[in-house]
Design a protein around this motif. Sequence first.
Motif, PDB file in Angstrom:
ATOM      1  N   LEU A 148       3.493  -7.075 -14.451  1.00 41.82           N
ATOM      2  CA  LEU A 148       3.725  -7.926 -13.278  1.00 41.82           C
ATOM      3  C   LEU A 148       2.498  -8.047 -12.388  1.00 41.82           C
ATOM      4  O   LEU A 148       2.225  -9.116 -11.839  1.00 41.82           O
ATOM      5  CB  LEU A 148       4.897  -7.364 -12.463  1.00 41.82           C
ATOM      6  CG  LEU A 148       6.265  -7.382 -13.143  1.00 41.82           C
ATOM      7  CD1 LEU A 148       7.311  -6.743 -12.241  1.00 41.82           C
ATOM      8  CD2 LEU A 148       6.690  -8.800 -13.504  1.00 41.82           C
ATOM      9  N   PHE A 149       1.739  -6.964 -12.224  1.00 41.03           N
ATOM     10  CA  PHE A 149       0.641  -6.949 -11.259  1.00 41.03           C
ATOM     11  C   PHE A 149      -0.737  -7.179 -11.885  1.00 41.03           C
ATOM     12  O   PHE A 149      -1.668  -7.578 -11.188  1.00 41.03           O
ATOM     13  CB  PHE A 149       0.625  -5.628 -10.499  1.00 41.03           C
ATOM     14  CG  PHE A 149       1.841  -5.390  -9.646  1.00 41.03           C
ATOM     15  CD1 PHE A 149       2.155  -6.242  -8.600  1.00 41.03           C
ATOM     16  CD2 PHE A 149       2.679  -4.315  -9.895  1.00 41.03           C
ATOM     17  CE1 PHE A 149       3.275  -6.025  -7.809  1.00 41.03           C
ATOM     18  CE2 PHE A 149       3.802  -4.087  -9.111  1.00 41.03           C
ATOM     19  CZ  PHE A 149       4.104  -4.944  -8.068  1.00 41.03           C
ATOM     20  N   ALA A 150      -0.878  -6.886 -13.185  1.00 41.22           N
ATOM     21  CA  ALA A 150      -2.192  -7.019 -13.836  1.00 41.22           C
ATOM     22  C   ALA A 150      -1.988  -7.390 -15.297  1.00 41.22           C
ATOM     23  O   ALA A 150      -2.401  -6.676 -16.203  1.00 41.22           O
ATOM     24  CB  ALA A 150      -2.994  -5.730 -13.703  1.00 41.22           C
ATOM     25  N   GLN A 151      -1.371  -8.521 -15.506  1.00 42.28           N
ATOM     26  CA  GLN A 151      -0.963  -8.922 -16.850  1.00 42.28           C
ATOM     27  C   GLN A 151      -2.132  -8.993 -17.821  1.00 42.28           C
ATOM     28  O   GLN A 151      -1.979  -8.746 -19.024  1.00 42.28           O
ATOM     29  CB  GLN A 151      -0.258 -10.274 -16.783  1.00 42.28           C
ATOM     30  CG  GLN A 151       0.394 -10.704 -18.083  1.00 42.28           C
ATOM     31  CD  GLN A 151       1.164 -12.005 -17.919  1.00 42.28           C
ATOM     32  OE1 GLN A 151       0.966 -12.732 -16.949  1.00 42.28           O
ATOM     33  NE2 GLN A 151       2.049 -12.294 -18.856  1.00 42.28           N
ATOM     34  N   GLU A 152      -3.326  -9.300 -17.303  1.00 39.25           N
ATOM     35  CA  GLU A 152      -4.483  -9.448 -18.177  1.00 39.25           C
ATOM     36  C   GLU A 152      -4.881  -8.144 -18.859  1.00 39.25           C
ATOM     37  O   GLU A 152      -5.588  -8.162 -19.873  1.00 39.25           O
ATOM     38  CB  GLU A 152      -5.674  -9.991 -17.385  1.00 39.25           C
ATOM     39  CG  GLU A 152      -6.080  -9.133 -16.205  1.00 39.25           C
ATOM     40  CD  GLU A 152      -5.319  -9.467 -14.930  1.00 39.25           C
ATOM     41  OE1 GLU A 152      -5.866  -9.203 -13.838  1.00 39.25           O
ATOM     42  OE2 GLU A 152      -4.197 -10.005 -15.023  1.00 39.25           O
ATOM     43  N   LEU A 155       0.829  -1.208   0.000  1.00 37.45           N
ATOM     44  CA  LEU A 155       0.000   0.000   0.000  1.00 37.45           C
ATOM     45  C   LEU A 155       0.863   1.258   0.000  1.00 37.45           C
ATOM     46  O   LEU A 155       0.516   2.260  -0.648  1.00 37.45           O
ATOM     47  CB  LEU A 155      -0.938  -0.012   1.210  1.00 37.45           C
ATOM     48  CG  LEU A 155      -1.912  -1.190   1.271  1.00 37.45           C
ATOM     49  CD1 LEU A 155      -2.774  -1.110   2.518  1.00 37.45           C
ATOM     50  CD2 LEU A 155      -2.793  -1.233   0.018  1.00 37.45           C
ATOM     51  N   ASP A 156       1.987   1.214   0.705  1.00 35.47           N
ATOM     52  CA  ASP A 156       2.921   2.350   0.663  1.00 35.47           C
ATOM     53  C   ASP A 156       3.478   2.541  -0.745  1.00 35.47           C
ATOM     54  O   ASP A 156       3.606   3.671  -1.229  1.00 35.47           O
ATOM     55  CB  ASP A 156       4.078   2.125   1.644  1.00 35.47           C
ATOM     56  CG  ASP A 156       3.649   2.292   3.096  1.00 35.47           C
ATOM     57  OD1 ASP A 156       2.551   2.837   3.335  1.00 35.47           O
ATOM     58  OD2 ASP A 156       4.414   1.869   3.991  1.00 35.47           O
ATOM     59  N   ASP A 157       3.798   1.428  -1.392  1.00 36.19           N
ATOM     60  CA  ASP A 157       4.311   1.493  -2.763  1.00 36.19           C
ATOM     61  C   ASP A 157       3.255   2.073  -3.699  1.00 36.19           C
ATOM     62  O   ASP A 157       3.557   2.897  -4.573  1.00 36.19           O
ATOM     63  CB  ASP A 157       4.726   0.090  -3.218  1.00 36.19           C
ATOM     64  CG  ASP A 157       5.277   0.072  -4.633  1.00 36.19           C
ATOM     65  OD1 ASP A 157       6.237   0.828  -4.905  1.00 36.19           O
ATOM     66  OD2 ASP A 157       4.752  -0.678  -5.467  1.00 36.19           O
ATOM     67  N   THR A 201       7.414  -6.406  -6.367  1.00 34.93           N
ATOM     68  CA  THR A 201       7.774  -5.112  -5.785  1.00 34.93           C
ATOM     69  C   THR A 201       9.284  -4.987  -5.645  1.00 34.93           C
ATOM     70  O   THR A 201       9.868  -3.935  -5.946  1.00 34.93           O
ATOM     71  CB  THR A 201       7.107  -4.941  -4.404  1.00 34.93           C
ATOM     72  OG1 THR A 201       5.698  -5.065  -4.547  1.00 34.93           O
ATOM     73  CG2 THR A 201       7.434  -3.577  -3.804  1.00 34.93           C
ATOM     74  N   ASP A 202       9.931  -6.056  -5.197  1.00 27.77           N
ATOM     75  CA  ASP A 202      11.387  -6.036  -5.020  1.00 27.77           C
ATOM     76  C   ASP A 202      12.119  -5.917  -6.355  1.00 27.77           C
ATOM     77  O   ASP A 202      13.232  -5.390  -6.413  1.00 27.77           O
ATOM     78  CB  ASP A 202      11.849  -7.302  -4.290  1.00 27.77           C
ATOM     79  CG  ASP A 202      11.419  -7.319  -2.824  1.00 27.77           C
ATOM     80  OD1 ASP A 202      11.060  -6.238  -2.308  1.00 27.77           O
ATOM     81  OD2 ASP A 202      11.432  -8.406  -2.202  1.00 27.77           O
ATOM     82  N   ALA A 203      11.502  -6.412  -7.431  1.00 27.63           N
ATOM     83  CA  ALA A 203      12.122  -6.286  -8.753  1.00 27.63           C
ATOM     84  C   ALA A 203      12.062  -4.853  -9.254  1.00 27.63           C
ATOM     85  O   ALA A 203      12.983  -4.361  -9.915  1.00 27.63           O
ATOM     86  CB  ALA A 203      11.440  -7.222  -9.748  1.00 27.63           C
TER      87      ALA A 203
END
Length: 386
Positions: free
Chosen positions: A361-365, A268-270, A320-322
Motif C-alpha cells: 500500500l505504501f511502497a508498491q514499487e 508518524l505515530d503509526d 492507514t485506516d485499512a
Amino acid sequence: LRRTLGPAPQIASKIAAALTFARGSLHSQVAAALSRMAGEPITDEMFAIERLPPHLRMTVRVVDEQGQTLQESRDLAALRQTLAPQQPAEIVPAGSPWQRDGITKWDIGALPASVDLRRGDLVLTRYPALIDAGEAAALRLCNTAAEAQRQSRAGVLRLFVLAERRELKAQVQWLPQIEKIRLYAAPLAKARSIDEQLIDLLAARAFYSQDAAPLDADEFDAQRLFARKLIVPSVQDLTKLALPLFESYHEVRLALEQRRPDTWKYALDDIRQQLATLLPAGFLTSTPWNWLQHLPRYLRAISQRITKLGNGLVRDRQNTDAIAPRWQQYQQRLTQHQQRGLDDPELDQYRWMIEELRVSLFAQELGTSIPVSVQRLDKQWQKVQP
C-alpha cells in the motif's frame, strides 16, 4: 456497521448455534463470526461489555488452601495480571531443582517435558525451561509447554554462545563495514552492544540450522559440535543482512527527526508503533529468519511512505485506516493466545502478511515477498485459532 448485520435476535441465534464450547474466548469467537457475516473485520473492542447487566458477567474468585478469598473480580485478565507474578515463588518451594541461576554449561541432566507440583490437594503441571539470563542461563518452570519451548530455545542458545564465544566474537569483529554497522545501530544498542546482538544472531544461524532444541547433555554436545562447523558459513548470512538492515533503519530515524506538519502526526505515530514492533529488544534472534531477511525492505518502505506524505496524505490516511483494525485485532488475539499458552503459526503468518500489505500500500514499487491484499489478509484471519 451494526445495521449491516440485520436484526439482532436472528444474528444471535445463528452465532450461538455455530459456537464451539470451550474453544477460545467467547468474545473472539463472536467477533470472528460477525466478521464473516459483515464481510469486514470486527474486533473484541467493539463490544460494549461494560453495558451488560452484572448477572450476565462471571465472577471469578481465587481462594487459598484454607478456602479464604484472596481476590475476586469479573475481569479474569486483571486477576491473572495481579496474582500471576506471585505464583512461581508460592508454588516452587525453596531449594527446588527447578529454580537455578548461573548455568554456564549443560550440567542439569535431561529436561523432562513436564513436572507435577503438589499444592494442597491440587496437582499443578509445569514445564521446565532454560531461560536466557544474559551472561548465563537459568532453570525455571513455565505455565505452558509452548512458553517453555520458546524460552528454552533462547536459553540453550546462550549456552552455545558461552561455549563458542571466542570464534563467534572474532567473526563478528571482522564483518565487512562493522564500524558503519555499529554507528547506524547505536540507538538499538543501549541495553546490549550491537556486537553482542550480532554474536547471538550468528550463533542462532549456526546452532539452529536443524531447527531443533536439545533436551539433554548428549544432544547438546552433538549439536554444538555440528554447529561449530557452520559458524564461518553462517557469516555470509550476517554479511548480506546487517549493513542493509541498519542503513535502512538509520534513514528512517533521520527522516523521523525532521520537523513535519501537524497533519502528518497520525502517520508518524503509526510509523513509530510499527518500528517498535519490528525492532524490539532482541529482535535479531526473536524474529524468524525467514522474515528477518525482509526487514530492510520493510524499513525502506517506511522511508518511501514518509517521502510520499507531502503529496499523498489522503491516500496514506485511507491505507492507514485499512490496516489499523486488522493490526488491532492481531494484537488482541496475540494477547489472548499468550494468556492461554497457544502458539498459532497461522497468527504468525497473519502478522507478517500485515507487513507485506504495508509495503504493497505504501511502497508498491518495492514489491512483496508473497501475494497480498486486504482480501487475502482477511481470508488468512479465518485460519487463526479463536
